[in-house]
Design a protein around this motif. Structure first.
Motif, PDB file in Angstrom:
ATOM      1  N   ILE A  90       0.858  -1.173   0.000  1.00 56.83           N
ATOM      2  CA  ILE A  90       0.000   0.000   0.000  1.00 56.83           C
ATOM      3  C   ILE A  90       0.901   1.232   0.000  1.00 56.83           C
ATOM      4  O   ILE A  90       1.815   1.350   0.822  1.00 56.83           O
ATOM      5  CB  ILE A  90      -0.921   0.023   1.246  1.00 56.83           C
ATOM      6  N   GLU A 115       0.910   5.561  -0.176  1.00 56.67           N
ATOM      7  CA  GLU A 115       0.141   6.795  -0.051  1.00 56.67           C
ATOM      8  C   GLU A 115       0.732   7.838  -0.990  1.00 56.67           C
ATOM      9  O   GLU A 115       1.937   8.080  -0.984  1.00 56.67           O
ATOM     10  CB  GLU A 115       0.181   7.300   1.394  1.00 56.67           C
ATOM     11  N   ASP A 116      -0.135   8.453  -1.820  1.00 65.82           N
ATOM     12  CA  ASP A 116       0.361   9.478  -2.743  1.00 65.82           C
ATOM     13  C   ASP A 116       0.431  10.836  -2.057  1.00 65.82           C
ATOM     14  O   ASP A 116       0.115  10.968  -0.863  1.00 65.82           O
ATOM     15  CB  ASP A 116      -0.466   9.520  -4.031  1.00 65.82           C
ATOM     16  N   GLY A 119      -2.610  12.076  -0.123  1.00 66.69           N
ATOM     17  CA  GLY A 119      -3.091  11.274   0.989  1.00 66.69           C
ATOM     18  C   GLY A 119      -3.955  10.092   0.572  1.00 66.69           C
ATOM     19  O   GLY A 119      -4.482   9.381   1.423  1.00 66.69           O
ATOM     20  N   LYS A 120      -4.106   9.862  -0.726  1.00 64.98           N
ATOM     21  CA  LYS A 120      -4.897   8.729  -1.213  1.00 64.98           C
ATOM     22  C   LYS A 120      -4.035   7.474  -1.198  1.00 64.98           C
ATOM     23  O   LYS A 120      -2.873   7.496  -1.582  1.00 64.98           O
ATOM     24  CB  LYS A 120      -5.398   9.006  -2.626  1.00 64.98           C
ATOM     25  N   LEU A 121      -4.644   6.374  -0.740  1.00 67.13           N
ATOM     26  CA  LEU A 121      -3.934   5.100  -0.684  1.00 67.13           C
ATOM     27  C   LEU A 121      -4.131   4.319  -1.978  1.00 67.13           C
ATOM     28  O   LEU A 121      -5.238   4.261  -2.524  1.00 67.13           O
ATOM     29  CB  LEU A 121      -4.429   4.262   0.492  1.00 67.13           C
ATOM     30  N   HIS A 122      -3.058   3.730  -2.469  1.00 69.12           N
ATOM     31  CA  HIS A 122      -3.088   2.915  -3.681  1.00 69.12           C
ATOM     32  C   HIS A 122      -2.527   1.540  -3.354  1.00 69.12           C
ATOM     33  O   HIS A 122      -1.531   1.425  -2.652  1.00 69.12           O
ATOM     34  CB  HIS A 122      -2.243   3.551  -4.790  1.00 69.12           C
ATOM     35  N   LYS A 123      -3.170   0.518  -3.896  1.00 68.11           N
ATOM     36  CA  LYS A 123      -2.685  -0.845  -3.699  1.00 68.11           C
ATOM     37  C   LYS A 123      -1.908  -1.261  -4.936  1.00 68.11           C
ATOM     38  O   LYS A 123      -2.433  -1.237  -6.054  1.00 68.11           O
ATOM     39  CB  LYS A 123      -3.853  -1.807  -3.469  1.00 68.11           C
TER      40      LYS A 123
END
Length: 103
Positions: free
Chosen positions: A40, A42-43, A46-50
């Protein structure tokens, strides 16, 4: 962190289908020829990307690492897209699912 052993789905061994597992990193590394691990990230907003990292038991060169088409472990319908390069001969590309990442 989940690990996904990869099953070869064609004669050439380049089309791969993940299976969800609860194997430890060490067990997956020692047991499977190819597997994905999730991570995981975080960009800057603050958005989380898998994302998924491809791991290989046997050393791969760059051409070998780019040869795979991998189904998404989450949606299972989309193919993963490589977004990052190999870290070394065994820790290969970083991948994301274009379908799941939009959600």
């Amino acid at each position: 962190m989940a690990n996904y052993p990869l099953t070869k789905m064609n004669k050439e061994g380049t089309l791969l289908h993940p299976q969800h597992s609860y194997y430890s990193d060490e067990y997956a590394k020692n047991t499977f020829d190819l597997f994905l691990s999730d991570c995981i990230v975080e960009d800057e907003h603050g958005k989380l990307h898998k994302y998924y990292r491809l791991h290989a038991k046997k050393a791969h060169n760059i051409e070998m690492a780019f040869a795979y088409d991998i189904h998404c472990p989450n949606c299972k319908s989309s193919m993963l897209k490589q977004i990052g390069s190999s870290l070394n001969y065994n820790e290969l590309g970083l991948y994301r699912c274009p379908v799941c990442d939009k959600k």
